[in-house]
Motif scaffolding. Structure first.
Motif, PDB file in Angstrom:
ATOM      1  N   MET B   1       0.857  -1.202   0.000  1.00 20.70           N
ATOM      2  CA  MET B   1       0.000   0.000   0.000  1.00 20.70           C
ATOM      3  C   MET B   1       0.890   1.249   0.000  1.00 20.70           C
ATOM      4  SD  MET B   1      -1.418   2.513   2.246  1.00 20.70           S
ATOM      5  CE  MET B   1      -1.455   1.837   3.917  1.00 20.70           C
ATOM      6  N   ILE B   2       0.517   2.189  -0.832  1.00 23.71           N
ATOM      7  CA  ILE B   2       1.274   3.440  -0.777  1.00 23.71           C
ATOM      8  C   ILE B   2       0.399   4.534  -0.178  1.00 23.71           C
ATOM      9  CG2 ILE B   2       2.861   2.957  -2.682  1.00 23.71           C
ATOM     10  CD1 ILE B   2       1.046   4.852  -4.382  1.00 23.71           C
ATOM     11  N   ARG B   3       1.054   5.462   0.501  1.00 24.66           N
ATOM     12  CA  ARG B   3       0.370   6.633   1.048  1.00 24.66           C
ATOM     13  C   ARG B   3       0.829   7.838   0.245  1.00 24.66           C
ATOM     14  NH1 ARG B   3      -1.542   5.776   6.650  1.00 24.66           N
ATOM     15  NH2 ARG B   3      -1.846   8.017   6.770  1.00 24.66           N
ATOM     16  N   LEU B   4      -0.124   8.596  -0.262  1.00 24.88           N
ATOM     17  CA  LEU B   4       0.219   9.812  -1.008  1.00 24.88           C
ATOM     18  C   LEU B   4      -0.509  10.991  -0.400  1.00 24.88           C
ATOM     19  CD1 LEU B   4      -0.154   8.496  -4.692  1.00 24.88           C
ATOM     20  CD2 LEU B   4       1.959   8.688  -3.361  1.00 24.88           C
ATOM     21  N   ASP B   5       0.050  12.163  -0.602  1.00 22.47           N
ATOM     22  CA  ASP B   5      -0.572  13.385  -0.090  1.00 22.47           C
ATOM     23  C   ASP B   5      -0.703  14.360  -1.261  1.00 22.47           C
ATOM     24  OD1 ASP B   5      -1.249  15.818   1.024  1.00 22.47           O
ATOM     25  OD2 ASP B   5      -0.086  15.428   2.869  1.00 22.47           O
ATOM     26  N   ALA B   6      -1.958  14.618  -1.632  1.00 20.97           N
ATOM     27  CA  ALA B   6      -2.207  15.433  -2.825  1.00 20.97           C
ATOM     28  C   ALA B   6      -1.790  16.881  -2.641  1.00 20.97           C
ATOM     29  CB  ALA B   6      -3.685  15.359  -3.218  1.00 20.97           C
ATOM     30  N   ALA B 297      -5.974 -11.020  -0.364  1.00 18.99           N
ATOM     31  CA  ALA B 297      -6.236  -9.643   0.028  1.00 18.99           C
ATOM     32  C   ALA B 297      -4.945  -8.915   0.406  1.00 18.99           C
ATOM     33  CB  ALA B 297      -7.229  -9.612   1.198  1.00 18.99           C
ATOM     34  N   ARG B 298      -4.084  -9.614   1.100  1.00 19.22           N
ATOM     35  CA  ARG B 298      -2.799  -9.014   1.511  1.00 19.22           C
ATOM     36  C   ARG B 298      -1.950  -8.700   0.292  1.00 19.22           C
ATOM     37  NH1 ARG B 298      -0.952  -5.960   4.843  1.00 19.22           N
ATOM     38  NH2 ARG B 298      -1.730  -7.133   6.653  1.00 19.22           N
ATOM     39  N   ALA B 299      -1.887  -9.643  -0.636  1.00 22.63           N
ATOM     40  CA  ALA B 299      -1.072  -9.426  -1.840  1.00 22.63           C
ATOM     41  C   ALA B 299      -1.579  -8.225  -2.619  1.00 22.63           C
ATOM     42  CB  ALA B 299      -1.095 -10.685  -2.710  1.00 22.63           C
ATOM     43  N   SER B 300      -2.899  -8.129  -2.765  1.00 19.25           N
ATOM     44  CA  SER B 300      -3.487  -7.016  -3.506  1.00 19.25           C
ATOM     45  C   SER B 300      -3.245  -5.687  -2.806  1.00 19.25           C
ATOM     46  CB  SER B 300      -4.993  -7.249  -3.672  1.00 19.25           C
ATOM     47  OG  SER B 300      -5.657  -6.042  -3.974  1.00 19.25           O
ATOM     48  N   TRP B 301      -3.498  -5.672  -1.494  1.00 16.71           N
ATOM     49  CA  TRP B 301      -3.374  -4.416  -0.737  1.00 16.71           C
ATOM     50  C   TRP B 301      -1.923  -3.952  -0.722  1.00 16.71           C
ATOM     51  CZ3 TRP B 301      -6.017  -0.423   0.585  1.00 16.71           C
ATOM     52  CH2 TRP B 301      -5.657   0.386   1.671  1.00 16.71           C
ATOM     53  N   ASP B 302      -1.000  -4.884  -0.508  1.00 16.09           N
ATOM     54  CA  ASP B 302       0.411  -4.508  -0.465  1.00 16.09           C
ATOM     55  C   ASP B 302       0.873  -3.954  -1.807  1.00 16.09           C
ATOM     56  OD1 ASP B 302       0.545  -5.258   2.132  1.00 16.09           O
ATOM     57  OD2 ASP B 302       1.712  -7.089   1.818  1.00 16.09           O
ATOM     58  N   ASN B 304      -1.046  -3.010  -4.621  1.00 13.57           N
ATOM     59  CA  ASN B 304      -1.834  -2.054  -5.398  1.00 13.57           C
ATOM     60  C   ASN B 304      -2.663  -1.084  -4.570  1.00 13.57           C
ATOM     61  OD1 ASN B 304      -1.055  -3.444  -7.838  1.00 13.57           O
ATOM     62  ND2 ASN B 304      -2.510  -5.031  -7.243  1.00 13.57           N
ATOM     63  N   GLY B 305      -2.743  -1.301  -3.249  1.00 16.08           N
ATOM     64  CA  GLY B 305      -3.547  -0.429  -2.396  1.00 16.08           C
ATOM     65  C   GLY B 305      -2.933   0.961  -2.291  1.00 16.08           C
ATOM     66  N   ALA B 306      -3.791   1.946  -2.039  1.00 15.61           N
ATOM     67  CA  ALA B 306      -3.295   3.312  -1.865  1.00 15.61           C
ATOM     68  C   ALA B 306      -4.237   4.090  -0.957  1.00 15.61           C
ATOM     69  CB  ALA B 306      -3.177   4.016  -3.222  1.00 15.61           C
ATOM     70  N   ILE B 307      -3.657   4.943  -0.125  1.00 14.11           N
ATOM     71  CA  ILE B 307      -4.444   5.897   0.657  1.00 14.11           C
ATOM     72  C   ILE B 307      -3.915   7.285   0.311  1.00 14.11           C
ATOM     73  CG2 ILE B 307      -5.059   6.719   2.964  1.00 14.11           C
ATOM     74  CD1 ILE B 307      -4.919   3.891   3.965  1.00 14.11           C
ATOM     75  N   ILE B 308      -4.800   8.121  -0.145  1.00 15.20           N
ATOM     76  CA  ILE B 308      -4.388   9.427  -0.661  1.00 15.20           C
ATOM     77  C   ILE B 308      -5.101  10.524   0.114  1.00 15.20           C
ATOM     78  CG2 ILE B 308      -4.350  10.921  -2.707  1.00 15.20           C
ATOM     79  CD1 ILE B 308      -4.426   8.296  -4.392  1.00 15.20           C
ATOM     80  N   ARG B 309      -4.317  11.403   0.710  1.00 15.87           N
ATOM     81  CA  ARG B 309      -4.900  12.519   1.450  1.00 15.87           C
ATOM     82  C   ARG B 309      -5.123  13.695   0.509  1.00 15.87           C
ATOM     83  NH1 ARG B 309      -2.051  16.483   4.831  1.00 15.87           N
ATOM     84  NH2 ARG B 309      -3.853  17.880   4.993  1.00 15.87           N
ATOM     85  N   VAL B 310      -6.315  14.248   0.567  1.00 14.15           N
ATOM     86  CA  VAL B 310      -6.611  15.452  -0.212  1.00 14.15           C
ATOM     87  C   VAL B 310      -7.016  16.556   0.766  1.00 14.15           C
ATOM     88  CG1 VAL B 310      -7.278  14.367  -2.388  1.00 14.15           C
ATOM     89  CG2 VAL B 310      -8.961  14.567  -0.552  1.00 14.15           C
ATOM     90  N   ARG B 311      -6.917  17.804   0.324  1.00 12.15           N
ATOM     91  CA  ARG B 311      -7.233  18.910   1.225  1.00 12.15           C
ATOM     92  C   ARG B 311      -8.729  18.919   1.541  1.00 12.15           C
ATOM     93  NH1 ARG B 311      -7.581  24.184   0.238  1.00 12.15           N
ATOM     94  NH2 ARG B 311      -7.190  23.716  -1.947  1.00 12.15           N
ATOM     95  N   LYS B 312      -9.547  18.801   0.501  1.00  9.93           N
ATOM     96  CA  LYS B 312     -10.989  18.615   0.723  1.00  9.93           C
ATOM     97  C   LYS B 312     -11.490  17.563  -0.250  1.00  9.93           C
ATOM     98  CE  LYS B 312     -12.584  22.506  -2.091  1.00  9.93           C
ATOM     99  NZ  LYS B 312     -11.353  22.744  -2.897  1.00  9.93           N
TER     100      LYS B 312
END
Lengths: 429, 429
Positions: B1-6, B297-302, B304-312
């Motif tokens: 999973m990657i974490r991005l910040d827009a 599920a673990r293979a997919s999340w690791d 291709n998963g992503a959590i992206i923070r946006v301002r709004k």
């Protein structure tokens, strides 16, 4: 041309042979096209420039990659006024027909309080391929571009080869009246690949339509899924169902209007009148001699033409369904009654005063139609080819309580526990 | 999973990488599939039998080519009553949604007295592919078969492999409730080829839909044009746009409901709340451990998963359009307002009580949806995939006199004299 008689015993076999005859050339271009597509994908503009130099014999950096909209406007102004008027009438009628095809959004709230429906939107960008040379028809530009505009496509791109750098003023004028936004002087499989993947110069599109040679058709096939495409197009065909009260000269002209397209085109007449059949055959022979397209028309008629006698016209309809023709003329008094029995045809022309060619140009319905028996499952080009549907769903706690347990049960049965949990966890409160 | 910040400067590049990441395996099966298709076309039944012996390890002449409808009825009766009730609810709701998609015929008479319009008809026969083994989902049977029946398809055929001769009772029960007419115990590329060309035993169909492995997908691609097919399907994906007022456990379950499908599946969360993002990430990790599908599920999340923070939250929507996801959840109070800004998504799930999984099973809209950014141009499966449109045109002498001269002028400009004559000859009187 073959003559068949549906009342004879041998007919079944002979007709099946006619239905199954493959008129499409099996040109094996798949490997060459795959190489072009792969190179354009990786190298972009430089590959496009290189292939254009090789196939169209001009250098895009010298001749210019794009054709200005001002050049299209100038081509339009330079047209003969009567040709301009004809194109205007065609464009107006095609637009009027296609704008009515825009699908309605739908939305309902059902007994469980669940809101659900569908919403249609145009694709962002569409590309229209226009062949160079003899087959560069302004009517094709209108028939492909106007439905895209009617759908609401924001960016409508045309690609067309300009062999030796020469542009076709008729095509440019048609692009002007059809409202094309952007024109690239690129053709062949390299143009399709550039539109699908985009290059540094040419931004990608979402849907590609339009006729082309075997290379273009194969490139579209290979890129189906990367972009949307229109149906694979094969040789054109017409079936005419006519009684003996037609003028044989009229029907002969209709048959020849397909035959003159290409040696692989097919024209078939069904009639219940043997004398009329003879008269049409004679008229075809006489008319061919006068055509500037005689060589093509003769080749097509000789190889693929057919006149089939049936006992009564209605007997032709099950046979027509097996052919599932691109174009079907019903030239008789009770055309409407016969039409009700037709299941498979791309476009139907009713009555004695509706030659197929009027539909090719100005009537309004699209002339891009399923060929090669594909009317069994495919439709002509429409605004739907440039739009897509998003379904939507909104449940509240009560709605989820109504249908959620069934979803949990099915997810469990399918061995998908996270599916089940995503519903069950919301039912717990 | 990657974490991005827009809101960061590096985001643009990282997000573009995410959008362009290819999750589809490039399995090179084209040549093998071409060989199977060619052999089935020529040899028919004997090739189908041979491939079935080789790939599914049973002899069709011994196990039987067809599965009786009585066997499906028996499988239905043998189901747990609650599962039967769940399937019934699903079938009813899917039918109710799809029957409303049936398009209207249209007809107008314009100012020139020209009658023109379009008529829709179902295809004669459709084939639904149902995979064997783990991916044999009864919900897929419903989602493919019910739209075909709603369209009015007369002959609805199912093909499904039965490895070692074993049938899947859930699939047979689903075929029963969905109204499948005919089932063949055949799978793989050979089943697609048999449906497309027909064999001595298996009559051909006009349209083939349904999920399958790489061989099945490639066979459909190669036979596109011989028959109609549904869109090429790639790995599944979900995008969730959620504010911080959601229960992180709910959203984690939603993300995992995609991830558990396949290691190539993708789950992406956009949120405006960094603390909520952390909470969801934690919940995903905790929930995965409890799943029987944990490994997938673990293979997919690791990967291709992503959590992206946006301002709004609204900032997420242009990014969502670039992803054009198969499934989009808008888990917030103003879901409706956000939905109005979405251009590209296969299906949208509005509000906090609409988990995507409820749409997979019982809500009504189709779960066969465009994947891999194809929602830019493609739609979910619908009755339209099992119907085709015939346009029609009827002119009288006066109508032809109005528009005919323009058709003649255009035909002349395009160098098609027989086209011109077929109109002009009718204008002479």
């Amino acid at each position: 041309m073959i003559r068949l008689d549906a009342t004879t015993r041998e007919f079944g076999y002979a007709f099946t042979r006619l239905v199954n005859a493959r008129r499409e050339a099996d040109e094996d271009v798949a490997r060459d096209v795959a190489a072009i597509v792969a190179r354009v994908r990786v190298e972009g503009d430089s590959a496009v420039r290189d292939y254009t130099r090789r196939f169209d014999r001009h250098d895009l950096d010298a001749t210019g990659w794009r054709i200005d909209r001002a050049d299209c406007a100038a081509a339009w102004e330079a047209l003969d006024p009567d040709l301009r008027t004809a194109l205007e009438l065609a464009a107006e009628r095609i637009a009027a027909f296609h704008v009515k095809q825009k699908p309605q959004d739908s939305e309902t709230i059902d007994a469980a309080g669940i809101r659900l429906g569908s919403r249609w939107r145009a694709v962002d960008a569409a590309g229209v391929y226009v062949p160079g040379g003899r087959a560069a028809y302004p009517s094709s530009v209108l028939m492909n571009a106007i439905p895209a505009k009617a759908a609401g496509v924001g960016r409508l791109v045309m690609v067309t080869p300009t062999p030796d750098g020469e542009t076709n003023p008729l095509v440019l004028a048609a692009a002007h009246i059809a409202g094309v936004d952007e024109i690239w002087r690129v053709g062949g499989a390299q143009a399709i690949a550039a539109l699908a993947y985009g290059t540094a110069s040419i931004p990608p599109v979402d849907v590609i339509t339009g006729p082309g040679n075997a290379w273009v058709a194969e490139a579209k096939r290979q890129l189906y899924g990367v972009v949307g495409i229109d149906m694979v197009a094969g040789p054109s065909e017409i079936v005419v169902v006519a009684d003996g009260r037609n003028d044989p000269e009229w029907i002969a002209a209709d048959l020849l209007s397909q035959a003159e397209h290409d040696p692989t085109s097919q024209s078939i007449l069904f009639t219940d009148d043997a004398g009329f059949a003879d008269a049409v055959a004679g008229a075809v022979d006489r008319q061919i001699a006068t055509l500037s397209t005689a060589e093509t028309a003769r080749a097509s008629w000789d190889a693929n033409g057919a006149i089939i006698r049936v006992r009564k016209l209605a007997d032709a309809l099950p046979l027509v369904d097996r052919l599932a023709p691109e174009h079907l003329e019903l030239a008789c008094d009770d055309a409407e009654a016969l039409f009700r029995q037709v299941r498979h045809a791309g476009s139907v022309f009713l009555g004695r005063h509706t030659p197929e060619a009027v539909g090719d140009y100005v009537a309004g319905p699209n002339h891009v139609l399923p060929t090669g028996r594909r009317a069994r499952f495919a439709s002509g080009l429409s605004v739907l080819d440039f739009m897509k549907r998003t379904s939507f769903l909104a449940l509240d706690a009560a709605g989820l309580a109504t249908v959620g347990p069934a979803a949990v049960r099915l997810a469990e049965a399918e061995g998908l526990p996270a599916h089940a949990r995503s519903v069950a966890i919301r039912l717990e409160r």
